[in-house]
Every structure is written in structure tokens, then in C-alpha cells.
Design a protein around this motif. Structure first.
Motif, PDB file in Angstrom:
ATOM      1  N   GLN A 184      -4.973   4.767  -2.939  1.00  0.00           N
ATOM      2  CA  GLN A 184      -6.425   4.649  -2.862  1.00  0.00           C
ATOM      3  C   GLN A 184      -6.867   4.994  -1.449  1.00  0.00           C
ATOM      4  OE1 GLN A 184      -7.559   0.619  -3.668  1.00  0.00           O
ATOM      5  NE2 GLN A 184      -6.001  -0.252  -2.343  1.00  0.00           N
ATOM      6  N   PRO A 185      -8.052   5.547  -1.324  1.00  0.00           N
ATOM      7  CA  PRO A 185      -8.521   5.911   0.017  1.00  0.00           C
ATOM      8  C   PRO A 185      -8.562   4.691   0.932  1.00  0.00           C
ATOM      9  CG  PRO A 185      -9.971   6.819  -1.677  1.00  0.00           C
ATOM     10  CD  PRO A 185      -9.052   5.851  -2.361  1.00  0.00           C
TER      11      PRO A 185
ATOM     12  N   ARG B  87      -0.060   8.533  -7.135  1.00  0.00           N
ATOM     13  CA  ARG B  87      -1.247   8.795  -7.954  1.00  0.00           C
ATOM     14  C   ARG B  87      -1.778   7.524  -8.595  1.00  0.00           C
ATOM     15  NH1 ARG B  87      -3.066  13.625  -9.934  1.00  0.00           N
ATOM     16  NH2 ARG B  87      -4.466  13.548 -11.711  1.00  0.00           N
ATOM     17  N   THR B  88      -0.864   6.635  -8.994  1.00  0.00           N
ATOM     18  CA  THR B  88      -1.252   5.407  -9.689  1.00  0.00           C
ATOM     19  C   THR B  88      -1.788   4.348  -8.735  1.00  0.00           C
ATOM     20  OG1 THR B  88       0.423   5.803 -11.391  1.00  0.00           O
ATOM     21  CG2 THR B  88      -0.463   3.561 -11.223  1.00  0.00           C
ATOM     22  N   HIS B  89      -1.122   4.189  -7.610  1.00  0.00           N
ATOM     23  CA  HIS B  89      -1.453   3.082  -6.706  1.00  0.00           C
ATOM     24  C   HIS B  89      -2.182   3.505  -5.436  1.00  0.00           C
ATOM     25  CE1 HIS B  89       0.913   0.266  -9.114  1.00  0.00           C
ATOM     26  NE2 HIS B  89       1.862   1.185  -9.169  1.00  0.00           N
TER      27      HIS B  89
ATOM     28  N   LYS C 136       0.840  -1.187   0.000  1.00  0.00           N
ATOM     29  CA  LYS C 136       0.000   0.000   0.000  1.00  0.00           C
ATOM     30  C   LYS C 136       0.882   1.246   0.000  1.00  0.00           C
ATOM     31  CE  LYS C 136      -3.862  -2.061   2.566  1.00  0.00           C
ATOM     32  NZ  LYS C 136      -4.686  -1.978   3.804  1.00  0.00           N
TER      33      LYS C 136
ATOM     34  N   GLU D 168      -9.835   2.042   3.446  1.00  0.00           N
ATOM     35  CA  GLU D 168     -11.187   1.523   3.681  1.00  0.00           C
ATOM     36  C   GLU D 168     -11.617   1.884   5.095  1.00  0.00           C
ATOM     37  OE1 GLU D 168     -13.632  -2.716   3.872  1.00  0.00           O
ATOM     38  OE2 GLU D 168     -11.506  -2.678   3.324  1.00  0.00           O
TER      39      GLU D 168
END
Length: 335
Positions: free
Chosen positions: A116-117, A112-114, A74, A119
Motif C-alpha cells: 500500500q502507498p 500486490r496483495t499487501h 509492511k 502514508e
């Protein structure tokens, strides 16, 4: 009798420097120090396999390491590992060059590519909390779980704070004080209080007997006959009370187990109940208090104070979620 070395005054500048390094090592929380040490070892192992120097490392080697793990780790983990590598270099007196445009742009592209918010677990809203609490049995374990959930919710505690509470005052520990108007949670060091300034959180009486955190806590303390030590303790399958504190993971399991019981009562299948319960965690108590209070028009500054947020920007996210249907333009458009 042995003497505590930390209490002996340094006698030279070199000794002062050694002491400074000891204090610097305590600047971060224990869990953070442990994670950074693990991250530094992972980077060293990667460098050794490729014949690269880990300390000092080149900016190119660090960037290659981040790229090599961009698809498997992550972004938040990569950020922590980069911070660990930087801190390791600084502690050793090396300058790690990551200021180049090439490094900066590539790192930005990775995020930017990998990225993600994260969870987010669902907040345990008051209406759901009432239904969940109603499923708890009148056993010692049920009495404990009721008090734990209601105290965690009302005081907006993090799960580690909740697990670490003590029945009576003890130096360095968080503890619960009983007062005529309710309970006062005395907190020491926490996630946003690394300087150990401490905080006091008030827990007033609830308007309903079955969900009153103060009465539930007193019922638990009396049932368990606790006068000192951890406030919330393990209970084995024979109903025997432990002497140590529950863990923060136990707090999360208690929340999920209680939610699962409520879902079963509502007629959901076992598979559905597990899915519903997995959407909640220990943090659901803290976020549930904030979101429920916002939905009932509690002042933003009061929510911020209860959650002990340093910045109102952090609190405002909970307020927006709780008031998402309040004065909503779509509801005023005449549909």
C-alpha cells in the motif's frame, strides 16, 4: 603513542582483502547497516525455531519467511529484510537462489496483495507556515523554533540534516555560513549523497521580517550567544541551553507542536488540534517548500536543485501537487 591501524599500509594480499572488507562494510549508511544486522538476526531466529539453515538458506526457506510475515509486516519492511538476507549471503560467499519463477511470482503476489502507498505527511505550505510561526513566543525556545522551522523550510532540509547543522565550519559536519546575500548551508553526506560529495544550499532573505529565515537565524544565534558547535540545541523548562544538538525526532516534534498551537488559535478543539498536527512531520518543511514554490510557478529545475534530487521524476511529484489547480481542465470547462 598509538598508531591508527587504518593508516598502516597493508603488506600482503590477505591484508588488502581484510581492508577491502572493512571498506565494503562502510558502503552503506550506519542506520542501514544497523537495520540490516537486525533483519539478519530476525531471520536467523525464525529459521532456528523451525530447524532451518539461515546461512546458507534455501530460496524456499526465505520465501516461507516472507509469507509468514506478509500479514504482519509492511511490504517495505519485507523488502528491506530480503535485501539484508541477500547481502548477508553475498558477504559470506554464498549464492541465495531467489531467481526461480515460483519465488518471483509469489513475492510479486505478496507485494500486490499487501502493498500500500506509504502514508505521506502533509506539506507545510507557506500560508500555514506564516500562521504557525506567528504563534511562537518571544522566548529563547520560541526564537530557536522560529529559526529552525524557517531554515528547514527555506533550505528544504531533511530533519536529520537540520538537526546536524553546526554554527561554524568543522570537518565532516554540515554547517551554516553567513554571507551578505543570505546563508549558505554546507552539507556533507546525506540520504542521496552517500559518496560525501557535499552540496551547498542558498537561503536568501525573506520578503517579510517575521518569516525571514536569515534574520530569524541571526536572531537565534545572537540570543543563544552561539559561536561554534550545534546550531540548534535543546532548551530545558528553565530556559537553559544544552550543549548537544537536537535530535531529528525533536525537529518533528517542534513542527507538530507549532502546528498544534496554530490550530488552537483557530478555535479547534484539543482533539482536533492533535489530529491536525499529526498530519505533519519534519519532512513537511522540505515538501512544503517544494510544493509552495511550484504553486508560485518556480522553475522545476530550480526546485530540483534546492531539494538536491538526483532525478527530476522525484521532484515532479511535488510540482504536480503544487500545481494541481493550475490550468486545470475542470476549471476551464465552464462549470
Amino acid at each position: 603513542m598509538s598508531t591508527d591501524v587504518s593508516l598502516v599500509p597493508p603488506t600482503s594480499l590477505e591484508a588488502f582483502a581484510d581492508r577491502a572488507r572493512e571498506y565494503a562494510g562502510q558502503a552503506r549508511a550506519k542506520n542501514t547497516r544497523r537495520a540490516y544486522a537486525s533483519d539478519a538476526r530476525a531471520f536467523a531466529t525464525w529459521c532456528e525455531a523451525r530447524g532451518e539453515s539461515a546461512l546458507p538458506a534455501s530460496g524456499a526457506a526465505v520465501l516461507a519467511y516472507l509469507i509468514d510475515h506478509a500479514a504482519t509486516l509492511k511490504v517495505t519492511t519485507l523488502q528491506r529484510r530480503l535485501a539484508a538476507i541477500r547481502e548477508q549471503h553475498a558477504a559470506a560467499g554464498f549464492v541465495l537462489d531467489t531467481a526461480s519463477a515460483a519465488f518471483r511470482d509469489a513475492w510479486r503476489g505478496i507485494k500486490r496483495t499487501h502493498g500500500q502507498p506509504a502514508e505521506k505527511k502533509r506539506p507545510l505550505m507557506t500560508v500555514d507556515l506564516r500562521r504557525a510561526i506567528a504563534t511562537l513566543p518571544d522566548t529563547l525556545a520560541g526564537t530557536r523554533d522560529r529559526a529552525l522551522i524557517l531554515i528547514g523550510f527555506a533550505a528544504a532540509l531533511r530533519r536529520s540534516e537540520l538537526a546536524g547543522l553546526e554554527v561554524s565550519r568543522r570537518d565532516g559536519a554540515a554547517w551554516i555560513e553567513e554571507r551578505p546575500d543570505g546563508l549558505v548551508i554546507h552539507l556533507g553526506r546525506s540520504k542521496t549523497d552517500q559518496q560525501s560529495e557535499g552540496a551547498e544550499v542558498g537561503v536568501p532573505y525573506g520578503s517579510k521580517m517575521e518569516t525571514c529565515p536569515v534574520r530569524s537565524y541571526r536572531a537565534w544565534i545572537n540570543a543563544a550567544q552561539l559561536r561554534e558547535g550545534p546550531a540548534f540545541r535543546p532548551i530545558d523548562r528553565h530556559g537553559r541551553l544544552g550543549v548537544e544538538a537536537v535530535t531529528d525526532r525533536t525537529v518533528a516534534r517542534i513542527v507538530q507542536r507549532t502546528i498544534e498551537a496554530a490550530a488552537l488559535v483557530d478555535g479547534h478543539s484539543p482533539e482536533e488540534t492533535r489530529r491536525i498536527a499529526s498530519a505533519f512531520a519534519g519532512h513537511s518543511l522540505r515538501s512544503g517548500l517544494a510544493t509552495s514554490a511550484a504553486a508560485n510557478d518556480a522553475p522545476g529545475h530550480a526546485i530540483q536543485r534546492q531539494l538536491r534530487h538526483k532525478r527530476f521524476d522525484t521532484t515532479s511529484g511535488y510540482i504536480r501537487s503544487g500545481q494541481i489547480f493550475k490550468q486545470n481542465p475542470a476549471g476551464m470547462a465552464g462549470l
